[in-house]
Design a protein around this motif. Structure first.
Motif, PDB file in Angstrom:
ATOM      1  N   MET A  60     -39.432 -16.693 -12.496  1.00 33.25           N
ATOM      2  CA  MET A  60     -39.029 -15.059 -12.632  1.00 33.25           C
ATOM      3  C   MET A  60     -37.525 -14.810 -11.811  1.00 33.25           C
ATOM      4  SD  MET A  60     -42.775 -14.056 -11.422  1.00 33.25           S
ATOM      5  CE  MET A  60     -42.597 -12.228 -11.366  1.00 33.25           C
ATOM      6  N   LEU A  61     -37.312 -15.628 -10.873  1.00 36.60           N
ATOM      7  CA  LEU A  61     -35.902 -15.651 -10.023  1.00 36.60           C
ATOM      8  C   LEU A  61     -34.762 -15.918 -11.024  1.00 36.60           C
ATOM      9  CD1 LEU A  61     -36.600 -17.154  -6.610  1.00 36.60           C
ATOM     10  CD2 LEU A  61     -36.122 -14.753  -7.177  1.00 36.60           C
ATOM     11  N   ARG A  62     -35.119 -16.882 -12.159  1.00 35.32           N
ATOM     12  CA  ARG A  62     -33.869 -17.470 -12.882  1.00 35.32           C
ATOM     13  C   ARG A  62     -33.868 -16.375 -13.861  1.00 35.32           C
ATOM     14  NH1 ARG A  62     -35.752 -22.002 -14.304  1.00 35.32           N
ATOM     15  NH2 ARG A  62     -37.256 -21.181 -15.814  1.00 35.32           N
ATOM     16  N   GLU A  67     -30.455 -11.906 -15.890  1.00 33.23           N
ATOM     17  CA  GLU A  67     -30.781 -10.315 -16.230  1.00 33.23           C
ATOM     18  C   GLU A  67     -29.476  -9.763 -15.404  1.00 33.23           C
ATOM     19  OE1 GLU A  67     -33.419  -6.721 -15.431  1.00 33.23           O
ATOM     20  OE2 GLU A  67     -34.468  -8.217 -16.253  1.00 33.23           O
ATOM     21  N   GLY A  68     -29.537 -10.087 -14.025  1.00 31.65           N
ATOM     22  CA  GLY A  68     -28.179  -9.510 -13.487  1.00 31.65           C
ATOM     23  C   GLY A  68     -26.916  -9.867 -14.029  1.00 31.65           C
ATOM     24  N   LYS A  69     -26.708 -11.282 -14.204  1.00 35.75           N
ATOM     25  CA  LYS A  69     -25.551 -11.725 -14.973  1.00 35.75           C
ATOM     26  C   LYS A  69     -25.364 -11.002 -16.272  1.00 35.75           C
ATOM     27  CE  LYS A  69     -23.041 -15.901 -16.608  1.00 35.75           C
ATOM     28  NZ  LYS A  69     -22.451 -15.236 -17.537  1.00 35.75           N
ATOM     29  N   SER A 148     -24.631  -1.491  -7.853  1.00 32.99           N
ATOM     30  CA  SER A 148     -25.352  -1.606  -6.374  1.00 32.99           C
ATOM     31  C   SER A 148     -26.769  -1.301  -6.435  1.00 32.99           C
ATOM     32  CB  SER A 148     -24.607  -0.276  -5.705  1.00 32.99           C
ATOM     33  OG  SER A 148     -25.337  -0.225  -4.144  1.00 32.99           O
ATOM     34  N   ASP A 149     -27.106  -0.402  -7.155  1.00 30.45           N
ATOM     35  CA  ASP A 149     -28.634  -0.215  -7.339  1.00 30.45           C
ATOM     36  C   ASP A 149     -29.284  -1.478  -8.112  1.00 30.45           C
ATOM     37  OD1 ASP A 149     -28.275   2.298  -6.427  1.00 30.45           O
ATOM     38  OD2 ASP A 149     -28.597   3.321  -8.377  1.00 30.45           O
ATOM     39  N   LEU A 150     -28.714  -2.167  -8.927  1.00 29.67           N
ATOM     40  CA  LEU A 150     -29.310  -3.506  -9.613  1.00 29.67           C
ATOM     41  C   LEU A 150     -29.528  -4.469  -8.400  1.00 29.67           C
ATOM     42  CD1 LEU A 150     -27.860  -3.341 -12.985  1.00 29.67           C
ATOM     43  CD2 LEU A 150     -30.063  -2.849 -12.509  1.00 29.67           C
TER      44      LEU A 150
END
Length: 167
Positions: A60-62, A67-69, A148-150
């Protein structure tokens, strides 16, 4: 299979008696041994469950990192596109401004006052440029706020997963 285990148990008991052990001590030892094996089995099951949970949360962290990237890359592309568009508009405005300035200077050199529509055209150009700058500033602000929200959401999700893993 159970018959073989029963015979094996009787043979062990007879060996224990021959070695000078009390049959009751041997029976107590076997019960303790069975309890210990059961406790070990339960602990091993719990370890497997924890390992599965850790693996799940690592996945999940990966996914969250990926997703963030992807989101960062998308925002970088959007910012680059906005900067390019703004740069093109700036060049167009600058060219128009220079053209109008040259025309106004030429008119002043020959002693003619500039036509009111030229002045209005210059004022319109400056107003358009100001609006474009404001729009770009607003878009950049929105993108930064979204980033920032993400980041905040990602941090909260990571903390939540860490707390769940501690349980």
């Amino acid at each position: 299979s159970s018959g073989i285990n029963a015979e094996y148990g009787k043979v062990e008991e007879q060996l224990a008696v021959k070695n000078g052990s009390n049959p009751e001590d041997y029976s107590s030892f076997k019960k303790s041994q069975a309890s210990a094996q059961q406790a070990i089995s339960v602990l091993n099951d719990r370890i497997e469950q924890k390992d599965a949970a850790i693996s799940k949360y690592q996945d999940m962290l990966r996914d969250i990192r990926d997703e963030g990237k992807q989101t960062r890359d998308k925002h970088d592309r959007e910012l680059f596109k906005l900067a390019q568009e703004h740069s093109l508009k700036e060049r167009d405005w600058l060219n128009k401004y220079q053209e109008l300035s040259v025309e106004l200077e030429a008119l002043q050199e020959i002693g003619t006052t500039p036509a009111p529509h030229k002045r209005a055209e210059l004022e319109e150009l400056i107003l358009e440029q100001d609006k474009g700058n404001a729009m770009l500033r607003d878009n950049i602000f929105k993108l930064r706020q979204e980033i920032s929200d993400l980041k905040t959401e990602r941090s909260m999700a990571t903390q939540k997963k860490e707390k769940e893993m501690e349980k």
